[in-house]
Design an enzyme around this catalytic site. Structure first.
Site, PDB file in Angstrom:
ATOM      1  N   GLU A  10     -19.065 -35.410 -29.148  1.00 28.48           N
ATOM      2  CA  GLU A  10     -18.335 -35.965 -30.296  1.00 28.48           C
ATOM      3  C   GLU A  10     -17.602 -34.896 -31.102  1.00 28.48           C
ATOM      4  O   GLU A  10     -17.700 -34.863 -32.332  1.00 28.48           O
ATOM      5  CB  GLU A  10     -19.298 -36.773 -31.177  1.00 28.48           C
ATOM      6  CG  GLU A  10     -19.968 -37.895 -30.392  1.00 28.48           C
ATOM      7  CD  GLU A  10     -20.956 -38.713 -31.213  1.00 28.48           C
ATOM      8  OE1 GLU A  10     -21.286 -38.296 -32.331  1.00 28.48           O
ATOM      9  OE2 GLU A  10     -21.397 -39.765 -30.716  1.00 28.48           O
TER      10      GLU A  10
ATOM     11  N   ASP B 240     -17.814 -37.966 -25.512  1.00 22.19           N
ATOM     12  CA  ASP B 240     -17.344 -38.527 -26.781  1.00 22.19           C
ATOM     13  C   ASP B 240     -17.294 -40.043 -26.698  1.00 22.19           C
ATOM     14  O   ASP B 240     -17.382 -40.627 -25.612  1.00 22.19           O
ATOM     15  CB  ASP B 240     -15.965 -37.963 -27.163  1.00 22.19           C
ATOM     16  CG  ASP B 240     -15.847 -37.714 -28.670  1.00 22.19           C
ATOM     17  OD1 ASP B 240     -16.244 -38.604 -29.453  1.00 22.19           O
ATOM     18  OD2 ASP B 240     -15.382 -36.631 -29.046  1.00 22.19           O
TER      19      ASP B 240
ATOM     20  N   GLU C 286     -22.987 -43.640 -22.052  1.00 22.59           N
ATOM     21  CA  GLU C 286     -23.825 -44.364 -23.025  1.00 22.59           C
ATOM     22  C   GLU C 286     -23.411 -45.824 -23.123  1.00 22.59           C
ATOM     23  O   GLU C 286     -23.322 -46.390 -24.220  1.00 22.59           O
ATOM     24  CB  GLU C 286     -23.727 -43.690 -24.409  1.00 22.59           C
ATOM     25  CG  GLU C 286     -24.076 -42.209 -24.381  1.00 22.59           C
ATOM     26  CD  GLU C 286     -24.037 -41.544 -25.749  1.00 22.59           C
ATOM     27  OE1 GLU C 286     -23.998 -42.263 -26.762  1.00 22.59           O
ATOM     28  OE2 GLU C 286     -24.055 -40.307 -25.793  1.00 22.59           O
TER      29      GLU C 286
HETATM   30  C1  XIL Z   1     -28.562 -42.709 -30.832  1.00 23.89           C
HETATM   31  C2  XIL Z   1     -29.926 -43.187 -30.393  1.00 23.89           C
HETATM   32  O1  XIL Z   1     -29.753 -44.226 -29.475  1.00 23.89           O
HETATM   33  C3  XIL Z   1     -30.723 -43.664 -31.580  1.00 23.89           C
HETATM   34  O2  XIL Z   1     -32.063 -43.936 -31.197  1.00 23.89           O
HETATM   35  C4  XIL Z   1     -30.735 -42.592 -32.653  1.00 23.89           C
HETATM   36  O3  XIL Z   1     -31.389 -43.103 -33.800  1.00 23.89           O
HETATM   37  C5  XIL Z   1     -29.337 -42.175 -33.012  1.00 23.89           C
HETATM   38  O4  XIL Z   1     -28.667 -41.733 -31.839  1.00 23.89           O
HETATM   39  N1  XIL Z   1     -23.855 -41.262 -29.468  1.00 23.89           N
HETATM   40  C6  XIL Z   1     -24.752 -40.401 -28.910  1.00 23.89           C
HETATM   41  C7  XIL Z   1     -26.190 -40.744 -28.870  1.00 23.89           C
HETATM   42  O5  XIL Z   1     -24.329 -39.393 -28.326  1.00 23.89           O
HETATM   43  O6  XIL Z   1     -27.004 -39.611 -28.949  1.00 23.89           O
HETATM   44  C8  XIL Z   1     -26.560 -41.716 -29.946  1.00 23.89           C
HETATM   45  O7  XIL Z   1     -27.913 -42.122 -29.726  1.00 23.89           O
HETATM   46  C9  XIL Z   1     -25.632 -42.885 -29.934  1.00 23.89           C
HETATM   47  C10 XIL Z   1     -24.206 -42.441 -30.192  1.00 23.89           C
END
Ligand code: XIL
Length: 846
Positions: A499, A544, A612
């Protein structure tokens, strides 16, 4: 405990639960598919009002003053707010997706103003505010009984559900009042038990002694010399000198990590104590190395010496070597008064995973990952992971704040649980994350002596560089114990920076603390340090979100292009894909193609990953307690079309990862964004993902077509054909340039062709199914730069093209693979990241 109220849970009278002592394994309802008209609650209020309890300040009592039938009814009095009344926990007795009908007679006592009585369910879900769903309401007066009736559909993935009866405030201003009301002949019917079983793993009524419970804490005394909760005796705990002193039961052999339990106990303050107390139920988990975790399951407020309160909660244990359930008072409450405990009940209603559905990892042509934590390494959740996924990402456990919460203190315990799980079960690990502005402890950017933010002085900048390098080096050194990187270490890739883009800035870079102190160089440094630490065996990713959106995409491409030009060792580009049903899939595809084109233009090797993925179904910001069926189906189609698109880019993709195993475990649970529901059952999203759009013969039932296709901008589903033979239903075992996707290739005519050039028939040595080279098991993992290799001596065939698709991979993968194996999907001979690294001047590093 005497259960005389006429109620059944899952078809078996709860009266049968008049248990003495622990009853591990006692089955409350072994009903696989109970009829929809099971009696769940049935009160005539003649001898008891169980299972109802007072809500708020209300008092509950049986009264013979008036009755709709028989000689008594339930009187709800003493209310001081409209929401107060009678309540009962239904989270473990109602089944998600099933409909329940409530029927009751209600009125207000003689002389009371007319009002409205309502039945409502308070629904709790982790991470969101409670929702309130009204089941029924009816106008009532003092003249006669009115019928309160309505239906309720139990939502998915609730962590709590309380059915309660309340009455509207009468009058206004000074004459406002919270009226008493009466209830009689109350019944709730519906399906009990669902697909699983509700099993009591621990039930103690303290009628014959402590029943396996004992005092917790030095000098604490526990006996059963005090009257019970609607029964003869309860446990009395005295001589407490610490808040955590109380009553304990070893549950090591009763509960299982990763399973879900409903926990309940009735508690009150010791005799003659004044005031109120908060009393909690907790679990102490002890790990193999002796480390302890303390999980508060639930706390009940407002217990007095006279009034019982019920502690209820849902609990999913993490891993443990031993575990103890105990009653205590809250940390720092300084409350050491005696506690009375009765009627402890721990149940589980897990349905387990569906074993007769296809393995998703076989439905995608690239490694399929899931974000998890320790809860998914054991029990049914781990079965789900192992059946459907071949790669994991630690959802939180490798983040900077987890690995190094304070400077120099490295905590790898939680990440080690995941690494061992991966090692034991042959899963790949996608590491997440080395350098990020978020979930990084403040100390990273603070002066160690003053605690003030680091400045941009040379000293402070060097301190931050040193901290970054120490973090990355220590991380890599620690996890090297699981095997050599690029050989048998499960970590195959890692997000080096996460990010870092902010498309609104002139240079497109996020103004983070990293940026403020070091400027853009921190990104280059992170990759350099990661490459030094991990070598060539781990694919180094930039990652990202919103990369499918044009402005973000442009800024992302600019940065990646610059990094490539500078010889920065970037191997992969990650697309988080936290999207919704409104996100056009062709935008996602455009980003994948744009990165592909960038790599082409630069003549370099680059892979991509979906890192993700989750697809929120609440496109209008709706707040649901369960996913509406129509939206679930639309989501199924979205996943189907998305996965089809991803399959068509399999040769570019290192892996595809969904951000969580189930909706209940999702960080965006309000959008029900994942493939499985909270009960580990496959959603339409699962069936969509496992269904090839262009193949009407795909295994598994496709999701039903939605009544109206939402205007989401997604691809419309291709009408299903009537015959199947033109497209293989499983992996296309195509050879040369023929076969495979017939006419619907999405690759534009200007795209480079990635024609398989390997042997004509894929090897089927592994379960008869050719796999992507990235699908290697522990034994067959490619030792060096598995995401991109150049043709050479190790090949059993010598491809002439420098492109590859998954179905050509296996023949090039003898059990001992040479470091110079077949070309990878983005391989262009000498322009690998490694070559660039050596050819380019390294990033200036002081
Ligand atoms: C999130 C997790 O899923 C949650 O459990 C935590 O509270 C916050 O982070 N982008 C990312 C991840 O790169 O690490 C994030 O994960 C979601 C957004």
């Amino acid at each position: 405990m005497r259960q005389s109220w006429r109620a059944t849970v899952a078809g078996l009278a709860v009266g049968a639960l008049t248990l003495t002592g622990a009853a591990a394994g006692a089955t409350i309802g072994a009903v696989a598919a109970a009829a929809a008209d099971d009696t769940i609650i049935d009160n005539d209020f003649e001898s008891t009002y169980e299972p109802w309890t007072a809500r708020g300040d209300a008092d509950l009592a049986l009264t013979t003053t008036e009755a709709a039938s028989g000689s008594s009814s339930l009187a709800v009095t003493g209310r001081t707010a409209s929401w107060q009344g009678a309540a009962t926990d239904v989270v473990s007795t109602f089944v998600a997706g099933e409909t329940y009908t409530l029927d009751a007679q209600v009125k207000v006592p003689a002389g009371t103003a007319a009002t409205t009585v309502a039945a409502t369910v308070q629904e709790s879900r982790d991470g969101t505010d409670d929702a309130y769903t009204q089941v029924a309401s009816v106008a009532v007066d003092a003249d006669g009984w009115a019928t309160l009736t309505g239906t309720y559909v139990m939502p998915d993935a609730l962590t709590g559900a309380v059915l309660y009866l309340e009455a509207a405030t009468t009058g206004s201003g000074d004459s406002a009042a919270e009226p008493d009301f009466l209830v009689d002949d109350l019944g709730v019917t519906g399906t009990a038990g669902g697909t699983g079983q509700t099993e009591a793993v621990l039930a103690t009524d303290f009628e014959d002694g402590l029943g396996g419970w004992s005092a917790r804490g030095d000098g604490v005394v526990a006996d059963t010399t005090t009257p019970g909760h609607d029964s003869g005796t309860a446990a009395l705990v005295t001589n407490r000198t610490e808040e955590w002193h109380g009553l304990a039961h070893d549950v090591t052999s009763l509960i299982e990590p990763g399973s879900t339990y409903q926990v309940s106990a009735w508690v009150k303050l010791g005799p003659d104590e004044d005031g109120t107390a908060d009393i909690g139920l907790s679990v102490q988990r002890t790990a193999a190395d002796g480390g302890d975790s303390f999980d508060n399951v639930a706390t009940a407020a407002g217990a007095t010496a006279d009034d019982w309160v019920q502690i209820t909660g849902t609990y999913q244990p993490g891993p443990f070597e031993s575990a103890t359930l105990y009653v205590e008072m809250p940390y720092q409450s300084a409350d050491l008064r005696p506690i009375v405990v009765d009627d402890v009940l721990v149940t589980t209603s897990s349905a387990g995973i569906e074993t007769d559905v296809p393995d998703l990892k076989d439905a995608l042509d690239v490694p399929f990952g899931v974000a998890i934590d320790g809860r998914e390494t054991t029990g049914p959740s781990s079965e789900l992971v192992l059946k459907h996924f071949d790669q994991i990402t630690p959802e939180n456990d490798m983040k900077p704040e987890e690995i190094q919460p304070t400077e120099g203190t490295f905590t790898f315990d939680d990440a080690d649980v995941l690494m061992q799980f991966a090692k034991d079960d042959g899963l790949r690990v996608y590491g997440h994350v080395l350098v990020w502005h978020s979930q990084t402890a403040d100390w990273m950017f603070e002066d160690p002596t003053t605690g003030e933010p680091l400045t941009t002085s040379d000293e402070d900048r060097q301190l931050l560089r040193d901290r970054m390098k120490t973090h990355i080096d220590t991380f890599a050194e620690h996890f090297a114990q699981y095997g050599a990187y690029g050989e048998d270490n499960p970590i195959r890739a890692i997000d080096v920076v996460n990010e870092v883009i902010s498309e609104g800035e002139d240079d497109g870079l996020r103004r983070s603390e990293w940026y403020r102190i070091l400027g853009p160089e921190y990104i280059r440094l992170a990759f350099e340090y990661a490459h030094e630490a991990f070598g060539d065996g781990v694919a180094l990713f930039i990652n990202d979100y919103n990369t499918e959106q044009p402005a973000k995409r442009a800024a992302y491409l600019d940065l990646v292009g610059d990094l490539l030009d500078e010889g920065v060792p970037v191997d992969g580009v990650g697309h988080q894909l936290h999207v919704s049903l409104l996100q056009p899939i062709n935008q996602i595809e455009a980003s994948i193609e744009a990165v592909d084109a960038l790599a082409d233009a630069k003549g370099v090797d680059l892979v991509q990953a979906v890192t993700e993925l989750d697809v929120a179904a609440n496109t209008g910001g709706e707040s649901w307690t369960s996913l509406p069926q129509e939206r679930a189906v639309s989501q199924g189609y979205y996943y189907r079309d998305l996965f089809d698109m991803l399959r068509s880019h399999a040769q570019d993709l290192f892996s595809v990862t969904v951000w969580g195993p189930t909706d209940a475990r999702s960080w965006r649970s309000e959008g029900f964004p994942l493939l499985f529901d909270g009960a580990l059952q496959a959603k339409p999203a699962f069936w969509g993902s496992s269904t090839r759009r262009s193949s009407p013969c795909s295994p598994g039932p496709p999701p039903p077509r939605p009544a109206t296709w939402p205007s989401t901008g997604t691809r419309r589903p291709t009408p299903r054909g009537t015959s199947c033979p033109t497209y293989p239903s499983a992996r296309p075992a195509r050879a040369g340039s023929s076969g495979g996707r017939p006419t619907t290739s999405r690759r534009s005519s200007t795209s480079r062709t990635r024609r398989p050039t390997g042997p004509p028939t894929p090897s089927t040595s592994s379960g008869g199914t050719p796999r992507s080279p990235w699908h290697g098991t522990a034994a067959s993992r490619v030792p060096v730069r598995p995401w991109c290799r150049t043709a050479g001596a190790g090949s059993t065939s010598s491809p002439t093209s420098r492109t590859r698709a998954w179905w050509t991979a296996r023949p090039w993968m003898p059990t001992s693979v040479s470091p110079t194996g077949p070309p990878g999907p983005r391989c262009r001979g000498t322009t690998s990241a490694t070559a660039r690294r050596t050819a380019s001047a390294s990033v200036s590093s002081p």
